[in-house]
Structures are given as C-alpha cells and as structure tokens.
Write a protein that holds these residues in place. Structure first.
Motif, short mmCIF file in Angstrom:
data_model
loop_
_atom_site.label_atom_id
_atom_site.label_comp_id
_atom_site.label_asym_id
_atom_site.label_seq_id
_atom_site.Cartn_x
_atom_site.Cartn_y
_atom_site.Cartn_z
N LEU A 67 40.35 31.12 43.01
CA LEU A 67 41.69 31.56 42.68
C LEU A 67 42.57 31.66 43.92
CD1 LEU A 67 43.76 32.66 40.63
CD2 LEU A 67 42.77 34.94 40.99
N PHE A 68 43.59 30.82 43.96
CA PHE A 68 44.63 30.90 44.98
C PHE A 68 45.80 31.70 44.40
CE2 PHE A 68 42.23 27.12 46.08
CZ PHE A 68 42.17 27.16 47.47
N TYR A 69 46.69 32.17 45.28
CA TYR A 69 47.79 32.99 44.78
C TYR A 69 48.95 32.95 45.76
CZ TYR A 69 45.65 36.19 48.15
OH TYR A 69 45.12 36.72 49.29
N TYR A 70 50.15 33.21 45.23
CA TYR A 70 51.33 33.38 46.06
C TYR A 70 51.30 34.80 46.65
CZ TYR A 70 56.18 32.87 47.56
OH TYR A 70 57.33 32.76 48.32
N THR A 123 36.53 33.89 42.73
CA THR A 123 36.56 34.05 44.19
C THR A 123 37.97 33.80 44.70
OG1 THR A 123 34.28 33.22 44.34
CG2 THR A 123 35.58 33.25 46.37
N LEU A 124 38.49 34.74 45.46
CA LEU A 124 39.83 34.57 46.02
C LEU A 124 39.80 33.58 47.18
CD1 LEU A 124 41.52 38.09 46.11
CD2 LEU A 124 41.81 36.26 44.45
N GLN A 125 40.79 32.72 47.22
CA GLN A 125 40.96 31.76 48.31
C GLN A 125 42.33 31.98 48.94
OE1 GLN A 125 38.50 30.04 49.26
NE2 GLN A 125 37.13 30.13 47.49
N ALA A 149 42.22 27.62 40.33
CA ALA A 149 43.36 28.22 39.65
C ALA A 149 44.36 28.70 40.69
CB ALA A 149 42.91 29.38 38.77
N PHE A 150 45.62 28.80 40.25
CA PHE A 150 46.67 29.31 41.13
C PHE A 150 47.48 30.33 40.34
CE2 PHE A 150 50.96 29.30 42.99
CZ PHE A 150 50.65 29.54 44.32
N LEU A 151 47.65 31.53 40.92
CA LEU A 151 48.44 32.59 40.32
C LEU A 151 49.83 32.56 40.93
CD1 LEU A 151 48.72 35.13 38.54
CD2 LEU A 151 47.73 36.46 40.42
#
Length: 321
Positions: A15-18, A36-38, A66-68
């Motif tokens: 999981l990627f995120y802004y 898992t956070l990336q 995934a991207f949040l």
C-alpha cells in the motif's frame, strides 16, 4: 468444494499513499498483516513541478499494489496521477486505487448548454489508468454522490462503490437511546440513496420548497416527535441545508438531532458553524463523519459534536476483494 473467502489465501498488498493520507494508511495497515506500507519520495523541482521517486519499485513485480489517494484540491491531483499512472506499469499482479472521496461527484450533469460536468472529466482521467498484468484497475470509492456515475468510467477501471453506512449503524446501536432513533433525510435524493441501507429505522423525509425567491426546508413525511433524529446524507459543504433541517425537526418535537455524512468537505472552515461553543445552543448532539476528507479530520479533532468513524477496516477488506 468451493472455499470461502476466509479459507482462501489472502493477498499480500503493498500500500502506497499520498502524504495527506498517512494516518489513514497506517490505520488501514494496522487492520491486517497482509497489508504492507510502502513509501514514495514526494519532492518538487525549483519550478514547482513534481520530482517523485517510488522506493524499491523493482521489488513490485508480480505483487499486488494499491495506492491511497486524496484529491482534496486541484493542486494535488497531478502529482498523484503521475504515480497512479506508473504503478500498474511496474509489472504488478494487480493495482487498486482507493479514492475514498470522489470530489466532483456532485457536478455530474448539465442543466444548461455550456455547463461542464467535471465528474465526467475526472472519471475520464481515471479511466486512462494503464491496465496492469492482472487486468483493469480496481477503483474503490465511498458513497459517490450519484450511482449512475459508475457509467462515466470506461472499461480500463472497475469501480467498486462502498458505503460508510455500516459504520453509522454500528455507532447508532451503541448509543444509550438506540431504541429511540429515527433517521431523517434532508431531501428525496438522500432518501433514494440510503433508505434501503437503513430500512429497519423509522424514517423522516424533508424537502426543499420554493417560497418566492427562497428555498425553504419543510417536513415532507414522518414524525420526529420525542425521538433522537439522525440526519443522513452523503456529504456536507457549507452545512446550510443540515442546519435548516435541524430547525424543522426541532420545531416538530425532536428530542435531539444529530447528523451523519460520509464526506465532511466543509470548505472555508464551515465546520465551525456546528461546534459546541461555551454558552451557545447545542443544535446537534453528535455530528459523525468518516475520515474520507483528511484535512477536515485534522481540523475538527477533539471538537464537539464531531466524531470520526474510520473507514480503515472497510478499506482493508476492500483491498482483498
């Protein structure tokens, strides 16, 4: 024999995120050992344009990614799209975009020639996300303003429309007066959108009627007298309609009034109209929002009557869909 989802092996999701979404992303990851956070380096060149680097991109091959995202303003969309368009190209097994709030959802139609339906524009931008090895992108959106907007998206994305209403129902059942709850809708649109999800509660429907040059909220059907009435809608902007609806319900005998919206947009700090100030009338007992609009969540922290119902668990489940 077919296996249930609980019996099948769950996906390991990266999981990627802004950056604006970091708190929510961490809460999502805390829901499951399979997430898992990336990280991404979000930088800018001297001219202001993005200088972005996806860490450990070579390790994403064959992985579920995934991207949040948070499209909280037009100024942050371009840099996020730059990442969103690249991630599926990294030979990932699947790609999921989680966009809890679809910001142009209420601008979905043309009433006069020349009106620009920006909901269609944003849908087209997301439709152009490249297909990954696993197929079209899964696009997770919560309580989009109009369900027909699913048809604005092309075949390159698969919209998965989720709702925050189960979080509200859980919270209502926890209240000491849970057996005295009546659900109210500020207009027919909100009733059409949500009544099937709340049909075990008594209901009240309000309506906006025109009197001269003004549009006034009136009670259309139902009886709020003596009850804890909870107004339900998908989003709030200035909050004017909710305030007028509260006045009408109180005038018809509601014991107390609360509100729920999935998306607390509140431009220009309009949430301040609802806060409990010393000596002021407490028009709303509770005001529940989700954490779909992260800037609002930070602004209203620890301010009555606001309470945040987190989408983290629901997002974690959606990532396994």
């Amino acid at each position: 024999m077919a296996l249930s989802q609980s019996q099948t092996k769950k996906k390991q999701v990266h999981l990627f995120y802004y950056p604006e979404c970091e708190d929510l992303a961490r809460n999502v990851a805390a829901q499951s050992d399979n997430i898992t956070l990336q990280t991404i380096k979000w930088r800018n060149f001297d001219d202001g344009f993005p200088n972005i680097y996806i860490n450990d991109a070579q390790d994403l091959r064959g992985q579920h990614v995934a991207f949040l995202a948070s499209f909280s303003s037009t100024g942050v969309i371009f840099e996020q799209l730059s990442v969103i368009y690249l991630l599926p190209r990294l030979f990932v097994a699947s790609f999921t975009l989680v966009l809890p709030f679809f910001p142009t959802g209420s601008f979905e139609r043309m009433e006069d020639e020349g009106d620009v339906a920006t909901a269609f524009t944003l849908s087209r931008m997301l439709t152009n996300i490249p297909i990954s090895r696993g197929g079209p992108t899964s696009l997770v959106i919560y309580d989009i303003h109009a369900l027909q907007e699913r048809f604005y998206f092309g075949d390159h994305v698969l919209p998965l429309f989720e709702t925050g209403i189960p979080l509200l129902k859980q919270r209502l059942h926890e209240l000491p007066d849970a057996d005295n709850i009546v659900v109210a809708f500020p207009d027919d649109g909100a009733w059409k959108r949500f009544h099937n999800l709340l049909d075990h509660f008594p209901m009240v429907v309000c309506a906006k009627v025109r009197e001269g040059d003004k549009r006034i909220v009136r009670l259309k059907e139902g009886n709020p007298a003596g009850c804890h009435v909870v107004i339900v809608d998908d989003l709030v902007q200035s909050g004017g309609t909710l305030i007028e609806c509260q006045k009408v319900l109180a005038a018809h005998g509601a014991a107390k009034v609360s509100a729920y919206v999935t998306h607390g947009v509140f431009p220009k700090r309009s949430w301040e109209r609802f806060t409990h100030k010393d000596g002021s009338e407490k028009a709303f007992a509770y005001f529940w929002i989700t954490d779909s609009c992260l800037l609002t969540v930070k602004a209203i922290a620890d301010r009555a009557p606001f309470q945040v119902l987190s989408l983290a668990g629901s997002i974690a489940d959606a990532l396994q869909t």
